[in-house]
Design an enzyme around this catalytic site. Sequence first.
Site, mmCIF file in Angstrom:
data_model
loop_
_atom_site.group_PDB
_atom_site.id
_atom_site.type_symbol
_atom_site.label_atom_id
_atom_site.label_comp_id
_atom_site.label_asym_id
_atom_site.label_seq_id
_atom_site.Cartn_x
_atom_site.Cartn_y
_atom_site.Cartn_z
ATOM 1 N N ASN A 9 -29.930 -29.942 -2.839
ATOM 2 C CA ASN A 9 -29.030 -29.020 -2.161
ATOM 3 C C ASN A 9 -27.893 -29.856 -1.582
ATOM 4 O O ASN A 9 -28.063 -30.512 -0.557
ATOM 5 C CB ASN A 9 -29.780 -28.269 -1.057
ATOM 6 C CG ASN A 9 -28.869 -27.351 -0.267
ATOM 7 O OD1 ASN A 9 -27.698 -27.176 -0.613
ATOM 8 N ND2 ASN A 9 -29.396 -26.769 0.803
ATOM 9 N N LYS A 11 -25.279 -28.849 -0.253
ATOM 10 C CA LYS A 11 -24.643 -28.160 0.885
ATOM 11 C C LYS A 11 -23.120 -28.203 0.713
ATOM 12 O O LYS A 11 -22.632 -28.160 -0.413
ATOM 13 C CB LYS A 11 -25.125 -28.764 2.209
ATOM 14 C CG LYS A 11 -26.659 -28.801 2.292
ATOM 15 C CD LYS A 11 -27.192 -29.126 3.649
ATOM 16 C CE LYS A 11 -28.720 -29.125 3.619
ATOM 17 N NZ LYS A 11 -29.318 -29.341 4.925
ATOM 18 N N HIS A 94 -31.554 -19.978 3.361
ATOM 19 C CA HIS A 94 -31.580 -21.311 3.976
ATOM 20 C C HIS A 94 -31.355 -21.183 5.486
ATOM 21 O O HIS A 94 -30.598 -20.323 5.932
ATOM 22 C CB HIS A 94 -30.504 -22.194 3.345
ATOM 23 C CG HIS A 94 -30.654 -23.627 3.720
ATOM 24 N ND1 HIS A 94 -30.239 -24.112 4.932
ATOM 25 C CD2 HIS A 94 -31.210 -24.673 3.063
ATOM 26 C CE1 HIS A 94 -30.536 -25.404 5.004
ATOM 27 N NE2 HIS A 94 -31.118 -25.775 3.878
ATOM 28 N N GLU A 96 -29.597 -22.769 7.466
ATOM 29 C CA GLU A 96 -28.182 -22.840 7.879
ATOM 30 C C GLU A 96 -27.494 -21.488 7.656
ATOM 31 O O GLU A 96 -26.625 -21.096 8.431
ATOM 32 C CB GLU A 96 -27.483 -23.984 7.125
ATOM 33 C CG GLU A 96 -27.942 -25.333 7.647
ATOM 34 C CD GLU A 96 -27.983 -26.445 6.615
ATOM 35 O OE1 GLU A 96 -27.361 -26.318 5.548
ATOM 36 O OE2 GLU A 96 -28.675 -27.452 6.887
ATOM 37 N N GLU A 164 -39.083 -25.253 4.837
ATOM 38 C CA GLU A 164 -38.136 -26.180 5.459
ATOM 39 C C GLU A 164 -38.184 -25.995 6.970
ATOM 40 O O GLU A 164 -37.470 -25.130 7.514
ATOM 41 C CB GLU A 164 -36.714 -25.908 4.958
ATOM 42 C CG GLU A 164 -36.536 -26.128 3.465
ATOM 43 C CD GLU A 164 -35.107 -26.556 3.125
ATOM 44 O OE1 GLU A 164 -34.963 -27.545 2.410
ATOM 45 O OE2 GLU A 164 -34.153 -25.918 3.594
ATOM 46 N N GLY A 170 -32.019 -32.448 8.313
ATOM 47 C CA GLY A 170 -30.867 -33.260 8.709
ATOM 48 C C GLY A 170 -31.090 -34.091 9.961
ATOM 49 O O GLY A 170 -30.140 -34.624 10.523
ATOM 50 N N SER A 210 -35.373 -33.723 5.673
ATOM 51 C CA SER A 210 -35.344 -35.190 5.743
ATOM 52 C C SER A 210 -36.266 -35.849 4.717
ATOM 53 O O SER A 210 -36.804 -36.935 4.969
ATOM 54 C CB SER A 210 -35.662 -35.674 7.165
ATOM 55 O OG SER A 210 -34.679 -35.177 8.073
HETATM 56 P P1 13P Z 1 -32.010 -32.781 4.568
HETATM 57 O O1 13P Z 1 -32.786 -33.356 3.381
HETATM 58 O O2 13P Z 1 -30.623 -33.354 4.680
HETATM 59 O O3 13P Z 1 -32.794 -32.825 5.824
HETATM 60 O O4 13P Z 1 -31.777 -31.228 4.221
HETATM 61 C C1 13P Z 1 -32.854 -30.462 3.803
HETATM 62 C C2 13P Z 1 -32.356 -29.152 3.386
HETATM 63 O O5 13P Z 1 -31.877 -28.369 4.182
HETATM 64 C C3 13P Z 1 -32.435 -28.834 1.958
HETATM 65 O O6 13P Z 1 -32.146 -27.493 1.721
#
Ligand code: 13P
Length: 260
Positions: A9, A11, A94, A96, A164, A170, A210
């Site tokens: 992802n 993002k 997600h 976010e 997640e 993150g 992460s």
């Molecule tokens: P990180 O691997 O940067 O923590 O992000 C995970 C994520 O949100 C994948 O969709």
Amino acid sequence: MRKPLIAANWKMNTTPSEAVALVQQLLPGLMAVPSVETLLCPPFISLVLISELLRGSDIELGAQNVYFEDKGAFTGEISLSMLTGYCKYVILGHSERRSLFGETNQTVNKKIRAAISAGLRPILCIGESLEEKEAGLTESVVTTHLQQSLEGITDTSMLVVAYEPVWAIGTGHAATGEQAEYTVKLIRNVLASIFDADTASAIRILYGGSANAANISEFISQPNIDGALVGGASLKPAEFIDMVEQTAKFRPRTLMSDPL
Ligand code: 13P
């Protein structure tokens, strides 16, 4: 048998030219590992370009979101009919999107239904926040996410679930393999209660938050975790390829074990 899936992802990272350069660095290493399904989810604007680069490879392409209506006066949105032909997967719900853009389980449910009827495979993201974890609410949060997001859905053949935990995304503080397996097993049990045990044991469940080359083996060595949804580490080509290679070494052995 659930084929392992390692999904990237990206993002809101990479311009189209950066995205092309990243794919060119990833391609040789990813194509060398056919036993693991690999998926790239770049920003919308790079999907068409990247689909050309991936043509003839077995690396899959996915979108990070979609709108559930087919067309019309929805300024700024992208529909499923725009994605089909380019994408096989779409990430939905997600954290976010939930926390920054007001997505709810109800909108996620509409998107999942629309994706399945358009032939796109939804990756449903669920997980608890730090406050919810500390209040002991993990089980009820993931149960509600699953029950409401999957309400009325009968065809699960294309569904992937990603656990997640928001506190791990993150932050550099991934869950441990045991923590992730505990909740992923619980998720599989909730899926069994919504559908049935056979259906639940066929659905792939990923861990995200992460995940990186140093910890991926902790997750993919667990019997219920079928891969990872990777954010930051997926933008580093050598590290992402390393994660896929490690997955190929682990999963053939563990996949044979009890999924529930
Ligand atoms: P990180 O691997 O940067 O923590 O992000 C995970 C994520 O949100 C994948 O969709």
